[in-house]
Design an enzyme around this catalytic site. Sequence first.
Site, PDB file in Angstrom:
ATOM      1  N   GLY A 178       0.754  -1.160   0.008  1.00 33.16           N
ATOM      2  CA  GLY A 178       0.200  -0.136   0.054  1.00 33.16           C
ATOM      3  C   GLY A 178       0.793   1.152  -0.175  1.00 33.16           C
ATOM      4  N   ARG A 223       5.248  -9.832  -8.527  1.00 34.84           N
ATOM      5  CA  ARG A 223       5.041  -8.656  -9.359  1.00 34.84           C
ATOM      6  C   ARG A 223       3.793  -7.780  -8.853  1.00 34.84           C
ATOM      7  NH1 ARG A 223       7.939  -9.137 -13.811  1.00 34.84           N
ATOM      8  NH2 ARG A 223       8.843 -11.041 -14.266  1.00 34.84           N
ATOM      9  N   ALA A 224       3.723  -6.592  -9.588  1.00 39.38           N
ATOM     10  CA  ALA A 224       2.736  -5.636  -9.063  1.00 39.38           C
ATOM     11  C   ALA A 224       1.366  -5.952  -9.593  1.00 39.38           C
ATOM     12  CB  ALA A 224       3.094  -4.181  -9.988  1.00 39.38           C
ATOM     13  N   THR A 279      -1.837  -3.957  -8.662  1.00 38.11           N
ATOM     14  CA  THR A 279      -2.341  -2.915  -8.513  1.00 38.11           C
ATOM     15  C   THR A 279      -1.467  -1.683  -8.271  1.00 38.11           C
ATOM     16  OG1 THR A 279      -3.235  -3.056  -6.367  1.00 38.11           O
ATOM     17  CG2 THR A 279      -4.736  -3.949  -8.062  1.00 38.11           C
ATOM     18  N   SER A 280      -0.296  -2.252  -8.098  1.00 44.87           N
ATOM     19  CA  SER A 280       0.835  -0.821  -7.604  1.00 44.87           C
ATOM     20  C   SER A 280       1.712  -0.586  -8.834  1.00 44.87           C
ATOM     21  CB  SER A 280       1.673  -1.611  -6.657  1.00 44.87           C
ATOM     22  OG  SER A 280       2.452  -2.594  -6.853  1.00 44.87           O
ATOM     23  N   THR A 316       8.306  -5.812  -6.150  1.00 52.59           N
ATOM     24  CA  THR A 316       9.748  -6.031  -5.976  1.00 52.59           C
ATOM     25  C   THR A 316      10.376  -6.828  -7.274  1.00 52.59           C
ATOM     26  OG1 THR A 316       9.779  -6.050  -3.510  1.00 52.59           O
ATOM     27  CG2 THR A 316      11.648  -7.089  -4.517  1.00 52.59           C
ATOM     28  N   ASP A 368      -9.660  -7.007   0.893  1.00 56.05           N
ATOM     29  CA  ASP A 368      -8.205  -7.347   1.203  1.00 56.05           C
ATOM     30  C   ASP A 368      -8.474  -7.287   2.769  1.00 56.05           C
ATOM     31  OD1 ASP A 368      -5.360  -8.134   1.765  1.00 56.05           O
ATOM     32  OD2 ASP A 368      -4.616  -6.138   1.279  1.00 56.05           O
ATOM     33  N   SER A 405      -2.453 -15.189   3.257  1.00 63.07           N
ATOM     34  CA  SER A 405      -1.972 -15.133   2.151  1.00 63.07           C
ATOM     35  C   SER A 405      -0.496 -14.749   2.409  1.00 63.07           C
ATOM     36  CB  SER A 405      -2.439 -13.915   1.437  1.00 63.07           C
ATOM     37  OG  SER A 405      -1.698 -13.677   0.448  1.00 63.07           O
ATOM     38  N   LYS A 421      -2.847   1.119   4.010  1.00 61.31           N
ATOM     39  CA  LYS A 421      -4.048   0.109   4.063  1.00 61.31           C
ATOM     40  C   LYS A 421      -4.445   0.148   5.523  1.00 61.31           C
ATOM     41  CE  LYS A 421      -2.607  -3.499   0.778  1.00 61.31           C
ATOM     42  NZ  LYS A 421      -2.342  -5.062   0.574  1.00 61.31           N
TER      43      LYS A 421
END
Length: 509
Positions: free
Chosen positions: A172, A199-200, A202-203, A207, A260, A268, A292
Amino acid sequence: MALRRVAIDTYRENVAYLHRDCAVYRAEGFQALSKVEVRANGRRILATVNVVDDEALVGCHELGLSEDAFLQLNVSDGHTASVSQAEPPESIDALHRKISGERLNRDDYRNIIRDIAELRYSKIELTAFVVATQRDELDREEVYFLTEAMVASGRKLDWHDPLVVDKHCIGGIPGNRTSMLVVPIVAAHGLLCPKTSSRAITSPAGTADTMEVLANVELPFEQLADIVRDHRACLAWGGTANLSPADDVLISVERPLAIDSAGQMVASILSKKIAAGSTHLVLDIPIGPTAKVRSMPEAQRLRRLFEYVAGRIHLSLDVVITDGRQPIGNGIGPVLEARDVMRVLENDPRAPNDLRQKSLRLAGRLIECNPDVRGGDGFGIARDILDSGRALSKMNAILAAQGQKLFDHNNPQLGSLTFDVLATDAGVVTAIDNLQIARIARLAGAPKVIGAGVDLFRKLGDVVSMGDVMYRVHAGFQSDQIFARQASGKSTGYTLGRADEVPHVFVEF
């Protein structure tokens, strides 16, 4: 039937395409969105039926498969395959009971997660499960059952080392690339830190997206294992390791719905860490007005849930509550974030100090997992490793082992289409909206266009004059530039005011 590869990315859902006039489609009584079983080359997959009316896409004697589905069978176009009605998932009764608000037991979750990992659930059924577990919040024992089931659904790694460390952030916060600094620091200290990242979704960058600017991240697991043995660490995409595969399927419906929940988040994160063989985890929970988690009581509730489940699965957990009021670092987007990381590693005076300090504190907490290190000494050890250049040497060794790419942080290849967002008034920066800044970076093309993103020139507490540049947006395509400009025109993501209006930070470092 003859298989046909249909070049459509259906994102973690196997889709089978049948022509409406296909004899098999008529005889078997298939319906759109029903589940079928496809067998070919000694392999079997489950897929959701889509009905086609255009023979240019799929002919009457063909069975079309989406990209992911076709690759799983490992065949060529035209290969013969059989198709039949799929049996309903064995766990469908448990799903219906959860939809009705019942509490499920360990076996229920094991059965549901097994069917999800085997792709027996349709997107509609997956959505029903995600919404049901979010609406009727799971109790803490259910979260433990869910976590345990997700670990059992895939591979579990064993590094044959009593101390395997990892660091994770709940997300977030744009630009928060601390993992790429923590890993080489703790590995240089001698700790085992096999970091598999995502991997992204929604961002503007995950990393793995940022690391991919510097080196290959999609490597066979056997090669990654060799790298970890040789260098005590890796920084790679986790998709090749088959760790908690049900989690990846669930994320494919959670993120579009912006769901979330605390229970799903805990299951998760912890399932992935246990599956990856971690014994010790430092967990970063940022709090802030657009993070978040937005309050200390909320952060403490989440911490207690993480600690309960971690204790049940025998994972040593250290939760750290950090400053989430604004992005970390200056760059948001793969190349910009890689630039910031390398500047910190090289002790460049242009390196963002907030990224440096946060990374050192997190690395210090991990170093203190070592029983030979006294509590409170970790930060100093981490700082010495970074200042001495040992962290940079370790990072360079990891990059070389993973297949280093050419990258010059003094002249990074950024998107050539740029525009500046200016201050419309004078004052002090009192707020930066993480969500809006991330949205602008994504509209500019990040992470798919690796040089796209947002370069921040002002942070909280900075004094600005009218017309000062707040940030610069980089795009690779004109359409992306237009979308990002429109979004920043509606809201820059910055608020100006008085110095006493800057929100206080609540951290536990």
